[in-house]
Design a protein around this motif. Structure first.
Motif, PDB file in Angstrom:
ATOM      1  N   LYS A  72     -52.652 -13.405  -0.477  1.00  0.00           N
ATOM      2  CA  LYS A  72     -52.833 -14.842  -0.667  1.00  0.00           C
ATOM      3  C   LYS A  72     -54.128 -15.085  -1.451  1.00  0.00           C
ATOM      4  CE  LYS A  72     -50.573 -16.495   3.572  1.00  0.00           C
ATOM      5  NZ  LYS A  72     -50.773 -17.210   4.855  1.00  0.00           N
TER       6      LYS A  72
ATOM      7  N   LYS B  84     -52.683 -12.074   4.136  1.00  0.00           N
ATOM      8  CA  LYS B  84     -51.347 -11.595   3.800  1.00  0.00           C
ATOM      9  C   LYS B  84     -50.300 -12.658   4.111  1.00  0.00           C
ATOM     10  CE  LYS B  84     -52.083  -6.612   4.350  1.00  0.00           C
ATOM     11  NZ  LYS B  84     -51.613  -5.384   5.031  1.00  0.00           N
ATOM     12  N   TYR B  85     -49.312 -12.749   3.248  1.00  0.00           N
ATOM     13  CA  TYR B  85     -48.185 -13.643   3.526  1.00  0.00           C
ATOM     14  C   TYR B  85     -47.392 -13.103   4.716  1.00  0.00           C
ATOM     15  CZ  TYR B  85     -48.976 -15.951  -0.961  1.00  0.00           C
ATOM     16  OH  TYR B  85     -49.529 -16.659  -2.008  1.00  0.00           O
ATOM     17  N   ASN B  86     -46.799 -14.029   5.448  1.00  0.00           N
ATOM     18  CA  ASN B  86     -45.982 -13.680   6.605  1.00  0.00           C
ATOM     19  C   ASN B  86     -44.601 -14.289   6.411  1.00  0.00           C
ATOM     20  OD1 ASN B  86     -44.701 -13.637   9.199  1.00  0.00           O
ATOM     21  ND2 ASN B  86     -46.705 -13.413  10.168  1.00  0.00           N
TER      22      ASN B  86
ATOM     23  N   ILE C  26     -45.585  -8.026  -0.353  1.00  0.00           N
ATOM     24  CA  ILE C  26     -46.697  -8.643   0.369  1.00  0.00           C
ATOM     25  C   ILE C  26     -47.923  -7.735   0.355  1.00  0.00           C
ATOM     26  CG2 ILE C  26     -47.464  -9.232   2.716  1.00  0.00           C
ATOM     27  CD1 ILE C  26     -44.618 -10.439   3.131  1.00  0.00           C
TER      28      ILE C  26
END
Length: 778
Positions: free
Chosen positions: A303, A308-310, A298
Motif C-alpha cells: 500500500k 499490505k493489502y488484505n 500483494i
C-alpha cells in the motif's frame, strides 16, 4: 376569630408543604437532568467504554469483501472475513428505503439521531408499544458498541453511548449516507453481510432489482435475522408474518395503497437461495488459484503507507479474464459427461476384485490407501490432539456417520474413514481450460468435478502423462527445421533408435497401437492416426533437444523432461494449463502469449492498482505454425477426432448409449477444428486438445490415482474420455451467439511455400498407397 386563625395557619402550612414539595420536585428534577447530563458527559469522555474518534466516525472500520468479476461483468465470487460488498445509495430501490423507514424509524427525516417521542413512549410503556432505537442508533450500535448486555444497568449505560454516537453520526453524515451505511453493515446470516450480499444470497438479485415484497422480507429480518429468516424451515411462518407487518407499515405511512398491501400480503415468500460460501458458486477451482495469484501480487505491491493489502477486508475489485457464460458451459459439460462416464466405469468395476484399482498388488493397494490416510485432514487433526500413529490408524477402521459425494447428490451413510478413502478414489476427475490464443485470456477453468469434495485442481496443480497430445510438438519441430509438408510420406515399419544415440541408454523401438507396419503414410494421416513409428522417425531426425527447446518457448516447464527420444510419445507429465497455452501458439501464428487471468485490480474507491500488460514472444514462423494447424485439422477429418463430425469409431455405439450430447455433427465446411487426442498406455489418462480460430480448449480426464482406470481402450482412450467434454462445451458456446466464437478458416499467412493441399495426390494424400507424394529419406 380563633377559627379564622386556625384556617390561616393551615393554609400557611399547606403553602409551606407545597413549597417544600415544589422545592423537592425541582431539586429531584434538576438532579435527574444533571445526572443525565453527567451520564452523557461521562459516556462522551469514554468512562463507560471507548468512544469513536472523529477520524473513526469519518472512516468507520468495516470488513469489505474483495469481489471477483468476470470479463462480462458478473460476480464470480468473493474473498472475505465478512461477506460484505458495499452498495451505493443510488443503487438501492426506493421501496426498500421506504420499507426500512416505515418499519424501523417513521420520523427518521425529522430527528437528529434520537427520537424524543419514541423514547418517551418506550419509557412510559417499558417498550411494550415499540422500542425507541432510531436507524442512526442502530447504526451506532453496529459500528461502535458491543451487543446488548443482559445486565439492565449495563444496557442503560450502553444506550447512552448509542445516543451520543448517533448524534455525532447525524452531524457527520447525511440521512442517505446513514441509511446506506446501515444496510451495508447489517448481518442477514448465511454469510450475507450487507444488503447486496443478502439480495444475492436470498433472491439471487442485485438490490436494485428487488421488488416490493422481496425488499419487505429483508427489512423484516432487521428485527431478528434468526427468528425471521425465510431460509430456516422452522421460522418461515415467522418470516412471512413479519414481512406482512412491514407491508402494513408501508401502507400506514402511505408508501403503498391498501389494495397493493392486500395483494402483496397474499404472495408466498419465493426465496431463491444462492449461497456464496467459498465451496459454492461458479469457478471455484479458479478462485482458489486466483487467491494464490493475489497473494504473490500483494507481496510485491504494498500500500502507499507501506502496509499490505488484505483480500479479506480491503474491498478490492478483481476483474478477471473468465467469461461467466463460458465458465458455466464448461462446468455443465464436465458434469454431463463425467456423471455418465462414471456409470460405465462403475459397471466395469463390479467384477474387479481389486476395485477401484487395477494392475497392482495387494501391498501396493494398501500403500496407496495408507498414504491417503496420512495426507487426510482427519489424520492432521488427530495428530494435533496428541494421538499416536497407531491410534490414528485404528480410528480409520471405526464406522461413523458421514455425508459423501455422489452424482445423484450428497448422501448420508455409515462407513469407516478408510472405506471412504477407497470410495472417493473410485471417482473419475476432469481438468479443463479454455483460452483466447490471440490475447492469452483464460475464458473457462474447471479444475475438477466438485470442489467441496475434491479440492485438487487438475488444471494448474495436477500434471499427468500427455500421451499423443505431445506429438504435435515433434511434428512442429520437424516442420520448422526440415520444412516438411503434411503430404510427405514415411513408412509405417518399425524404427529403432539405437542405444547411445540422442542420450538413449537402450535401444528404443516403439510399436503402433493398431499393430500395422506395412506401407507408407503421409504425415497428415500419421498424426491423425497417432502412428508411433512415424513420430519416432521424426524425433530421430530432429533430436529430442530441439523439441524440448521448442516446448520451453511455448510455456512448458521442461526441468523434469529427460532429453531422450521416448518423450515423442508423450511420456512427460504436463498440466492442462501448460498444454492449452502451448497449443494456442499454433493458432496464434507462432506467437506465444502468456495466459492471463487478471486484467485489472482496483481498490474499494475504484483506483487502479494493477493493469495487465501482455507478455508475448515469437516461437515459430507463421508458416510452420500454419502447417502444424493444418496437420491437426486432419485429426478431426480422418483420425480419432472424427466423431466430432458425426463419424464414429469402433466401440462408439456402446459409448453413445452411456453418454449424452451426441452426435456433435460440427460441419467440416463451416467449423474448422484442429485437435489431438491423447491416451496413456494403461488407459489412466485421456486427453483432447481442440482448437478453433479464436479459442483453444484442453481437457484431461482420469482418476486421482493412475492405478484407477478402464480395463481396455474402448472407453480408456482420449476420444472417449475427454473429447466429449470438448464437444458438449463447444456446442453450447456456438449456440450462444453473443460469444462470437469464430467459425471461419484458420488464418493463413500471405506466403506459404510448404504444400498443405494433398488432394492432388488422391488417396495417397491420406493413405500413402497410390501415386505417392514425396517420400522422406530418413
Amino acid at each position: 376569630m380563633a377559627k379564622t386563625s386556625d384556617k390561616t395557619k393551615k393554609e400557611a402550612e399547606k403553602r409551606r408543604d407545597y413549597g417544600r414539595y415544589k422545592s423537592w420536585f425541582w431539586t429531584v428534577f434538576a438532579l435527574g437532568i444533571s445526572a443525565i447530563v453527567l451520564l452523557f458527559l461521562l459516556a462522551s469522555w469514554g468512562v463507560f467504554g471507548t468512544m469513536p474518534t472523529f477520524e473513526e466516525l469519518e472512516n468507520p472500520e468495516t470488513n469489505l469483501a474483495t469481489e471477483i468479476f468476470s470479463s462480462d461483468g458478473e460476480t464470480l465470487g468473493k474473498y472475505y472475513n465478512e461477506n460484505r460488498t458495499p452498495v451505493k445509495y443510488e443503487d438501492l430501490p426506493q421501496h426498500l428505503i421506504e420499507a426500512l423507514i416505515a418499519t424501523e424509524d417513521e420520523r427518521f427525516y425529522e430527528h437528529s439521531g434520537i427520537d424524543a417521542k419514541g423514547t418517551v413512549r418506550a419509557a412510559v410503556y417499558l417498550g411494550k408499544r415499540g422500542g425507541a432505537s432510531t436507524i442512526t442508533q442502530q447504526l451506532a450500535k453496529l459500528l461502535f458498541t458491543e451487543n446488548a448486555s443482559k445486565n439492565p444497568a449495563a444496557r442503560v449505560l450502553q444506550k447512552f453511548k448509542e445516543w451520543i454516537i448517533a448524534t455525532r453520526l447525524e452531524r457527520q453524515y447525511t440521512k442517505e449516507e446513514i441509511i446506506t451505511m446501515y444496510l451495508n453493515k447489517y448481518d442477514f446470516l448465511y454469510q450475507a453481510v450487507g444488503v447486496r450480499s443478502a439480495a444475492k444470497i436470498y433472491f439471487d438479485k442485485e438490490p436494485k432489482d428487488l421488488n416490493v415484497e422481496e425488499a419487505a422480507v429483508l427489512v423484516a429480518m432487521l428485527k431478528n435475522p434468526i427468528l425471521y429468516n425465510p431460509q430456516k424451515e422452522q421460522f418461515k411462518d415467522n418470516a412471512l408474518q413479519r414481512r406482512n407487518v412491514v407491508l402494513s407499515q408501508m401502507e400506514v405511512n402511505d408508501y403503498i395503497t391498501e389494495e397493493e398491501k392486500d395483494s402483496l400480503q397474499q404472495l408466498p415468500l419465493n426465496i431463491e437461495f444462492s449461497p456464496q460460501g467459498h465451496d459454492e458458486g461458479v469457478a471455484t477451482y479458479f478462485r482458489v488459484y486466483l487467491q494464490g495469484f493475489m497473494k504473490d501480487w500483494i507481496e510485491k505491491n504494498p500500500k502507499p503507507d507501506g502496509g499490505k493489502y488484505n483480500i479479506y477486508r480491503d474491498g478490492l475489485k478483481i476483474y478477471t479474464s473468465i467469461d461467466s457464460r463460458m465458465q458455466q458451459y464448461a462446468e455443465e459439460a464436465v458434469e454431463m459427461h463425467i456423471s455418465h462416464l462414471q456409470k460405465e466405469f462403475d459397471r466395469q468395476n463390479k467384477n474387479n476384485k481389486t476395485a477401484p484399482f487395477r494392475d497392482i498388488t495387494a501391498e501396493e493397494r494398501n500403500n496407496i490407501i495408507n498414504d491417503a490416510m496420512r495426507r487426510s485432514e482427519r489424520w492432521r487433526i488427530l495428530k494435533e490432539q496428541g494421538l499416536s500413529n497407531e491410534e490414528i490408524a485404528e480410528s480409520f477402521n471405526k464406522k461413523t456417520q458421514m455425508q459423501v459425494f455422489s452424482w445423484k447428490g450428497n448422501k448420508d451413510t455409515i462407513m469407516t474413514p478408510r472405506d471412504s478413502i477407497i470410495y472417493y478414489k473410485s471417482f473419475l476427475q476432469a481438468g479443463m481450460m479454455s483460452m483466447t490464443p490471440q490475447t492469452g485470456e483464460v475464458k473457462a477453468w474447471v479444475g475438477g468435478t466438485n470442489f467441496k469434495h475434491f479440492k485438487y485442481d487438475h488444471v494448474k496443480q495436477g500434471k499427468r502423462q500427455v500421451g499423443s497430445t505431445f506429438k504435435p510438438f515433434v511434428y512442429a519441430t520437424a516442420i520448422d527445421q526440415l520444412h516438411l509438408s503434411p503430404c510427405d510420406t514415411l513408412p509405417r515399419s518399425l524404427h529403432t533408435i539405437e542405444a547411445g544415440k540422442h542420450g538413449n541408454q537402450n535401444d528404443w523401438t516403439p510399436k503402433n497401437s493398431d499393430g500395422e507396419y506395412n506401407g507408407m503414410v503421409s504425415l497428415k494421416k500419421g498424426l491423425a492416426e497417432s502412428v508411433n513409428t512415424v513420430t519416432a522417425r521424426l524425433i530421430d531426425r530432429t533430436g529430442p533437444k530441439p523439441v524440448i527447446d521448442l516446448i520451453g518457448k511455448l510455456g512448458i516447464d521442461t526441468r523434469n523432461i529427460p532429453e531422450v527420444p521416448s518423450i515423442a510419445l508423450g511420456t512427460a507429465d504436463l498440466s492442462v494449463f501448460e498444454m492449452v497455452s502451448a497449443y494456442s501458439t499454433f493458432v496464434n501464428e507462432g506467437v506465444y502469449v502468456k495466459p492471463v487471468i487478471v486484467n485489472r485490480i482496483e481498490d474499494k474507491n475504484g483506483t487502479i492498482l494493477y493493469q495487465h500488460v501482455p507478455e508475448t514472444r515469437d516461437v515459430l514462423s507463421k508458416e510452420a505454425a500454419y502447417v502444424t494447424v493444418n496437420l491437426l485439422e486432419g485429426v478431426t477429418q480422418y483420425g480419432s477426432g472424427q466423431r466430432l463430425r458425426g463419424t464414429w469409431a469402433t466401440g462408439a455405439d456402446h459409448y453413445k448409449r452411456a453418454v449424452t450430447g451426441y452426435p456433435y455433427d460440427f460441419d467440416r465446411n463451416e467449423i474448422p477444428i484442429a485437435g489431438k487426442t491423447g491416451t496413456t498406455q494403461n488407459q489412466s489418462d485421456g486427453w483432447f486438445m481442440g482448437m478453433v480460430p479464436n479459442l483453444t480448449t484442453g481437457v484431461w480426464v482420469g482418476a486421482e490415482d493412475r492405478s484407477v482406470h478402464f480395463p481396455n481402450i474402448t472407453y480408456g482412450q482420449g476420444a472417449t474420455m475427454a473429447l466429449p467434454i470438448w464437444g458438449i462445451y463447444m456446442k453450447k458456446v456456438y449456440a450462444d451467439k453473443q460469444l462470437n466464437v469464430a467459425k471461419g478458416a484458420f488464418p493463413r499467412p500471405e506466403v506459404v511455400t510448404i504444400k498443405t493441399d494433398c488432394s492432388s495426390y488422391g488417396k495417397a494424400g491420406m493413405d500413402g498407397e497410390n501415386d505417392l507424394p514425396d517420400e522422406l529419406d530418413f
